[in-house]
Each structure stands twice: as C-alpha cells, then as structure tokens.
Design a protein around this motif. Structure first.
Motif, mmCIF file in Angstrom:
data_model
loop_
_atom_site.group_PDB
_atom_site.id
_atom_site.type_symbol
_atom_site.label_atom_id
_atom_site.label_comp_id
_atom_site.label_asym_id
_atom_site.label_seq_id
_atom_site.Cartn_x
_atom_site.Cartn_y
_atom_site.Cartn_z
ATOM 1 N N ASP A 6 -34.214 8.562 23.929
ATOM 2 C CA ASP A 6 -35.001 7.591 24.161
ATOM 3 C C ASP A 6 -36.251 8.110 24.041
ATOM 4 N N THR A 7 -37.175 7.118 23.651
ATOM 5 C CA THR A 7 -38.683 7.257 23.358
ATOM 6 C C THR A 7 -39.451 8.110 24.379
ATOM 7 N N ILE A 9 -38.302 10.594 26.044
ATOM 8 C CA ILE A 9 -38.046 12.043 26.035
ATOM 9 C C ILE A 9 -38.689 12.667 24.699
ATOM 10 N N SER A 20 -38.066 17.881 28.526
ATOM 11 C CA SER A 20 -37.289 17.758 27.217
ATOM 12 C C SER A 20 -36.924 18.880 27.050
ATOM 13 N N ILE A 38 -36.196 2.832 18.735
ATOM 14 C CA ILE A 38 -36.803 4.032 19.199
ATOM 15 C C ILE A 38 -37.874 4.490 18.153
ATOM 16 N N ASP A 92 -34.468 -2.090 26.223
ATOM 17 C CA ASP A 92 -33.383 -1.055 27.032
ATOM 18 C C ASP A 92 -32.052 -1.701 26.899
ATOM 19 N N VAL A 106 -27.026 8.394 26.228
ATOM 20 C CA VAL A 106 -28.457 8.111 26.168
ATOM 21 C C VAL A 106 -29.253 9.314 26.960
ATOM 22 N N TYR A 107 -29.964 9.907 26.255
ATOM 23 C CA TYR A 107 -31.061 10.916 27.042
ATOM 24 C C TYR A 107 -32.408 10.287 27.388
ATOM 25 N N SER A 108 -32.833 10.027 28.491
ATOM 26 C CA SER A 108 -33.836 9.260 28.847
ATOM 27 C C SER A 108 -34.244 9.663 30.347
ATOM 28 N N ASP A 110 -36.439 7.617 31.982
ATOM 29 C CA ASP A 110 -36.588 6.134 32.169
ATOM 30 C C ASP A 110 -35.861 5.485 33.497
ATOM 31 N N PHE A 113 -32.512 3.423 32.670
ATOM 32 C CA PHE A 113 -31.115 3.760 32.175
ATOM 33 C C PHE A 113 -30.280 4.310 33.501
#
Length: 126
Positions: A6-7, A9, A20, A38, A92, A106-108, A110, A113
C-alpha cells in the motif's frame, strides 16, 4: 504469496522509516506487487520531486490488473458500514478487492486495512 504494498508503506520506505523495514527482504525475494491505484497515488509526488529513477523502478514492479466489480464494492461498503467500520474509502475497498481476487496479502499501516481484515477477511502481511 505475493504482497500488494500500500502507498503509506512505500512512502515510509522512501523516507527510510522503521515501519517499512521488511521492504528490503520483500524486494530481494521478489514478492512485491502493485496496481494502478497505488501507482496513481505515488507517481505524481515523485514526478514533482523529480525522482524519475524511482518512478522507473516502480514501473518495473509486477502490476496486477484492476478488474473492478462495482456491485461487489457496494456490498463491501455495506458490510463495512454495518460492522461500524465507517470511513473506509473507495480506493481502499478497490485495493482490498484487487488483493482478494489475486490471492495476495496487503502490506499496509493504514488502520482501514485492519478493519477490512476483520470485516472482509482481506489477508494482511505483518
């Protein structure tokens, strides 16, 4: 399993932030993927900062296609609202749908998520 980053990160990674720290290993293992949402969030800022090499590298990351199922997005939003997960934006939800359709995590960082993990069973990278 591939990881949709995700943005936030990416932004932290570009800034050298601790949140990160696992990005380097994901890059080395060639597990990162992205999508057009993204990239649309990242690239304009990088263009303003004249980070052409970074933009080139981002476009080399495997990109999964967006095939948005709008009725499903509406249902995702209904599920979120019913569960009290208010304020989850459409971008999202589209990222979540994209990850589910492509069986990736998903790596976030936020908080939305974490909610989407609970409500929609979106797999998260931790």
């Amino acid at each position: 399993m591939e990881i949709l980053v995700d943005t936030p990160i990416w932004v932290d990674y570009f800034r050298g932030s601790d949140s990160s720290s696992s990005m380097d290993s994901l890059i080395d293992e060639n597990l990162l993927i992205t999508n057009d949402i993204i990239l649309a969030e990242l690239v304009p800022y990088l263009k303003i900062k004249k980070q052409e090499k970074v933009i080139e590298l981002l476009y080399e990351v495997k990109r999964i296609p967006l095939k948005i199922n709008w009725p499903e997005i509406v249902e995702y939003q209904v599920k979120c609202l019913r569960s009290g997960a208010n304020g989850v934006g459409i971008p999202d939800l589209i990222i979540a749908q994209n990850a589910k359709k492509n069986n990736c995590k998903v790596y976030s960082i936020d908080k939305h998520f974490r909610l989407l993990n609970q409500v929609l069973k979106v797999k998260l990278y931790r």
